[in-house]
Design a protein around this motif. Structure first.
Motif, mmCIF file in Angstrom:
data_model
loop_
_atom_site.group_PDB
_atom_site.id
_atom_site.type_symbol
_atom_site.label_atom_id
_atom_site.label_comp_id
_atom_site.label_asym_id
_atom_site.label_seq_id
_atom_site.Cartn_x
_atom_site.Cartn_y
_atom_site.Cartn_z
ATOM 1 N N UNK A 156 4.733 -4.277 -8.942
ATOM 2 C CA UNK A 156 3.798 -5.354 -8.686
ATOM 3 C C UNK A 156 3.920 -5.839 -7.288
ATOM 4 N N UNK A 157 5.312 -5.915 -7.139
ATOM 5 C CA UNK A 157 5.587 -6.411 -5.505
ATOM 6 C C UNK A 157 5.186 -5.143 -4.594
ATOM 7 N N UNK A 158 5.462 -3.937 -4.902
ATOM 8 C CA UNK A 158 4.745 -2.892 -4.057
ATOM 9 C C UNK A 158 3.424 -3.020 -3.794
ATOM 10 N N UNK A 159 2.623 -3.244 -4.908
ATOM 11 C CA UNK A 159 1.134 -3.212 -4.807
ATOM 12 C C UNK A 159 0.721 -4.405 -4.125
ATOM 13 N N UNK A 160 1.387 -5.633 -4.231
ATOM 14 C CA UNK A 160 0.836 -6.894 -3.432
ATOM 15 C C UNK A 160 1.222 -6.626 -1.942
ATOM 16 N N UNK A 161 2.277 -5.867 -1.650
ATOM 17 C CA UNK A 161 2.668 -5.794 -0.361
ATOM 18 C C UNK A 161 2.161 -4.461 0.246
ATOM 19 N N UNK A 162 1.146 -3.622 -0.510
ATOM 20 C CA UNK A 162 0.936 -2.401 -0.109
ATOM 21 C C UNK A 162 1.722 -1.608 0.540
ATOM 22 N N UNK A 163 2.762 -1.183 -0.278
ATOM 23 C CA UNK A 163 3.967 -0.291 -0.013
ATOM 24 C C UNK A 163 4.100 0.933 -1.109
ATOM 25 N N UNK A 164 4.798 1.927 -0.638
ATOM 26 C CA UNK A 164 4.914 3.042 -1.375
ATOM 27 C C UNK A 164 6.451 3.531 -1.094
ATOM 28 N N UNK A 165 6.917 4.409 -2.029
ATOM 29 C CA UNK A 165 8.224 4.951 -1.892
ATOM 30 C C UNK A 165 8.408 5.571 -0.503
ATOM 31 N N UNK A 166 9.551 5.249 0.122
ATOM 32 C CA UNK A 166 9.781 5.871 1.436
ATOM 33 C C UNK A 166 9.643 4.657 2.464
#
Length: 416
Positions: A156-166
């Motif tokens: 959810x945090x990655x989605x909200x901040x538009x981030x991915x692995x790496x």
């Protein structure tokens, strides 16, 4: 046995009689439909309650410790190994793990997201909570030295901040040791996202995991400030952990899953009890249709009943025949209700999970609830209980019309 077979045969003849009036047929259909609807609704409702309870245990309670013991000292538990040893001696405590708990916020570009960062011992922590079932990687990646501050981030945090692995991400937290004009200062640390975890609920938006030693450095701690505890009986966690915490020499605070998620669990249990009450009421109302149906049948079959009595049929035979009529209607309703209820229980999770994609309507907001679909878990005990209750109440509802039929005076009916 012969008398019961005769009564059953008479009941079938009455039910399929061509002289059965249109109104009586409609009431018969209504009674069957009422029982079908009641049984199907109750099976679906109870399976949903067990589904929510299962998902609560499987998702939420498997990702949070049964209890958390937090040190009041700013430096953490100085005698951490001694504390862990004392807790492990309690026969009801299955596992313990040292941890560091840090409040802060992740940021990327102009966006930020508040979160709780947990510094964990990757080997001990997975004995307390089932992390890796929901992760895209092993927790051991947090111990690798090849990356700069590895973090396993909530999806959810990655989605909200538009981030991915790496990708890299910044984490800001308060450092009380660095003060300016009497106020604590914020410190920023850069992390590399090495994995994500996704449970499909609110936890994904609130948590992240880092290495224990890294968390101590970020929090300017000398020792772990938190101990995570796993117990053998989740419902008795308060008494178990509070008793065990009394053996620790350092001052500490105890919090359990009941404080954070207990209200939801108790709500589920309460609703399940309400469902059992609703079961009695709904089937009871449906049984009134059986009474109406049999009263109508007795009214239409007065002459047939009189003829049977003149041929030697006893009152008991008449009572059994009309009781069987009510029971047969209930069996039809229960059979249809069970099939429909079980079918709905199996397809409900799939339908509700895709409801937003199909119709654009979000049934459960995963930012609020711990899941975004309606789970079901069909329990054979509940199916048997609902069907048994429906059959029993239908038989009881059939007794009054059956007795009324047996009390008819053959002489009066035949002479009419």
């Amino acid at each position: 046995m012969h008398k019961s077979f005769l009564s059953l045969k008479l009941a079938l003849r009455f039910l399929h009689s061509k002289r059965y009036g249109a109104l009586a047929k409609f009431i018969s259909f209504a009674s069957i439909a009422g029982i079908t609807t009641g049984v199907a609704s109750l099976i679906l409702g109870l399976s949903a309650m067990y589904g929510f309870e299962h998902e609560l245990n499987n998702r939420v309670l498997s990702l949070i410790p049964a209890a958390t013991i937090t040190s009041y000292s700013k430096q953490g538990f100085e005698t951490i190994e001694d504390n862990l040893s004392k807790l492990e001696k309690n026969q009801h405590i299955k596992a313990v793990a040292p941890a560091v708990s840090l409040q802060g916020a992740f940021s990327h570009e102009t966006n930020f997201k508040p979160a709780l960062v947990l510094g964990i011992d990757s080997n001990k922590e997975k004995e307390v909570i089932s992390l890796e079932r929901f992760m895209t990687c092993k927790t051991s990646v947090l111990d690798e030295d090849t990356l700069t501050n590895p973090v396993i981030l909530g999806a959810g945090i990655a989605k909200d901040l538009k981030l991915k692995i790496g990708d890299t991400i910044n984490f800001a937290t308060v450092d009380s040791s660095i003060a300016k004009d009497g106020f604590s200062s914020m410190v920023n640390h850069e992390f590399t996202i090495v994995g994500l975890f996704k449970t499909g609920g609110q936890i994904d938006h609130n948590f992240a995991f880092v290495n224990l030693d890294t968390a101590k450095i970020i929090g300017n701690l000398s020792y772990p400030n938190t101990i995570h505890v796993k117990v053998d009986d989740m419902l008795q966690v308060d008494s178990i952990v509070y008793f065990a915490a009394d053996t620790l020499e350092e001052p500490c605070k105890v919090s359990t899953w009941i404080e954070t998620q207990g209200k939801l669990y108790h709500d589920i249990c309460m609703i399940r009890k309400i469902m059992y009450l609703a079961m009695v009421l709904i089937i009871g109302v449906a049984s009134f249709n059986i009474v109406s149906n049999l009263v109508m049948a007795v009214s239409e079959k007065r002459r047939e009943i009189a003829i049977l009595k003149t041929m030697g049929a006893t009152n008991a035979t008449i009572v059994r025949s009309f009781t069987f009529m009510g029971l047969l209607s209930a069996i039809r309703g229960c059979t249809l209700g069970t099939i429909i209820g079980c079918a709905l229980s199996f397809i409900t999770p799939y339908v509700t999970a895709h409801f937003k994609a199909w119709f654009g309507i979000e049934l459960l907001n995963e930012d609020i609830y711990f899941i975004n679909f309606i789970p079901t878990r069909l329990m054979s005990f509940d199916v048997v209980l609902v069907v048994s209750c429906a059959l029993l109440m239908s038989v009881l509802a059939s007794i009054y019309p059956a007795i009324k039929a047996s009390l008819l005076d053959p002489a009066k009916e035949i002479n009419l």
